[in-house]
Design a protein around this motif. Structure first.
Motif, mmCIF file in Angstrom:
data_model
loop_
_atom_site.group_PDB
_atom_site.id
_atom_site.type_symbol
_atom_site.label_atom_id
_atom_site.label_comp_id
_atom_site.label_asym_id
_atom_site.label_seq_id
_atom_site.Cartn_x
_atom_site.Cartn_y
_atom_site.Cartn_z
ATOM 1 N N ASP A 106 -13.871 25.014 -54.235
ATOM 2 C CA ASP A 106 -12.697 24.554 -55.001
ATOM 3 C C ASP A 106 -12.865 24.244 -56.559
ATOM 4 O O ASP A 106 -11.840 24.259 -57.053
ATOM 5 C CB ASP A 106 -12.474 22.728 -54.490
ATOM 6 N N LEU A 107 -13.914 24.489 -56.801
ATOM 7 C CA LEU A 107 -14.198 24.415 -58.172
ATOM 8 C C LEU A 107 -14.214 25.977 -58.751
ATOM 9 O O LEU A 107 -14.522 26.290 -59.990
ATOM 10 C CB LEU A 107 -15.701 24.006 -58.520
ATOM 11 N N GLY A 108 -14.081 26.787 -57.855
ATOM 12 C CA GLY A 108 -14.044 28.460 -58.085
ATOM 13 C C GLY A 108 -15.466 29.004 -57.906
ATOM 14 O O GLY A 108 -15.874 30.065 -58.518
ATOM 15 N N VAL A 109 -16.552 28.330 -57.316
ATOM 16 C CA VAL A 109 -17.813 28.977 -57.013
ATOM 17 C C VAL A 109 -17.705 29.892 -56.017
ATOM 18 O O VAL A 109 -17.426 29.185 -54.986
ATOM 19 C CB VAL A 109 -18.890 27.858 -57.241
ATOM 20 N N PRO A 110 -18.099 31.125 -55.939
ATOM 21 C CA PRO A 110 -17.947 31.872 -54.848
ATOM 22 C C PRO A 110 -19.106 31.537 -53.886
ATOM 23 O O PRO A 110 -20.082 31.110 -54.209
ATOM 24 C CB PRO A 110 -17.973 33.301 -55.454
ATOM 25 N N ALA A 111 -18.649 31.732 -52.707
ATOM 26 C CA ALA A 111 -19.811 31.706 -51.581
ATOM 27 C C ALA A 111 -20.818 32.671 -51.809
ATOM 28 O O ALA A 111 -20.547 33.825 -52.277
ATOM 29 C CB ALA A 111 -19.353 32.027 -50.033
ATOM 30 N N MET A 112 -22.273 32.310 -51.624
ATOM 31 C CA MET A 112 -23.463 33.064 -52.015
ATOM 32 C C MET A 112 -24.509 33.178 -51.092
ATOM 33 O O MET A 112 -24.693 31.805 -50.433
ATOM 34 C CB MET A 112 -23.969 32.785 -53.565
ATOM 35 N N THR A 113 -25.319 34.173 -50.940
ATOM 36 C CA THR A 113 -26.514 33.837 -50.380
ATOM 37 C C THR A 113 -27.748 33.737 -51.110
ATOM 38 O O THR A 113 -27.329 33.875 -52.568
ATOM 39 C CB THR A 113 -26.755 35.160 -49.724
ATOM 40 N N GLU A 114 -28.938 33.401 -50.925
ATOM 41 C CA GLU A 114 -29.838 33.200 -51.895
ATOM 42 C C GLU A 114 -30.065 34.477 -52.757
ATOM 43 O O GLU A 114 -30.637 34.190 -53.884
ATOM 44 C CB GLU A 114 -31.177 32.804 -51.071
ATOM 45 N N ASP A 115 -30.055 35.806 -52.347
ATOM 46 C CA ASP A 115 -30.241 36.841 -52.947
ATOM 47 C C ASP A 115 -29.022 37.008 -53.904
ATOM 48 O O ASP A 115 -29.265 37.746 -55.109
ATOM 49 C CB ASP A 115 -29.976 38.130 -51.892
ATOM 50 N N ASP A 116 -27.877 36.609 -53.869
ATOM 51 C CA ASP A 116 -26.745 36.426 -54.967
ATOM 52 C C ASP A 116 -26.674 35.328 -55.946
ATOM 53 O O ASP A 116 -26.176 35.239 -56.899
ATOM 54 C CB ASP A 116 -25.343 36.268 -54.307
ATOM 55 N N TRP A 117 -27.802 34.302 -55.900
ATOM 56 C CA TRP A 117 -27.856 33.186 -56.945
ATOM 57 C C TRP A 117 -27.933 33.905 -58.372
ATOM 58 O O TRP A 117 -29.100 34.187 -58.768
ATOM 59 C CB TRP A 117 -28.891 32.238 -56.679
ATOM 60 N N ASN A 118 -26.933 33.850 -58.943
ATOM 61 C CA ASN A 118 -26.810 34.098 -60.645
ATOM 62 C C ASN A 118 -26.026 33.344 -60.935
ATOM 63 O O ASN A 118 -24.725 33.873 -61.465
ATOM 64 C CB ASN A 118 -26.565 35.484 -60.642
#
Length: 54
Positions: free
Chosen positions: A4-16
């Motif tokens: 809802d805040l615009g944060v995309p779904a990510m996996t641990e490898d995508d954390w940035n």
């Protein structure tokens, strides 16, 4: 909630993510830490604790 805040779904490898994003999520969950006032410490300087095995 994060989506809802615009944060995309990510996996641990995508954390940035930025600090600003973290603060927006914190605010949505409860409190944005950047809005808190600093409180001076009245505790005396020193060390509390014990080093084991010395």
């Amino acid at each position: 909630m994060e989506t809802d805040l615009g944060v995309p779904a990510m996996t641990e490898d995508d954390w940035n993510i930025s600090e600003g994003t973290v603060m927006r999520v914190a605010a949505a969950w409860s409190i944005d830490p950047t809005t808190l006032q600093q409180v001076g410490s009245t505790a005396p300087a020193g060390v509390a604790g014990h080093v084991a095995g010395g």
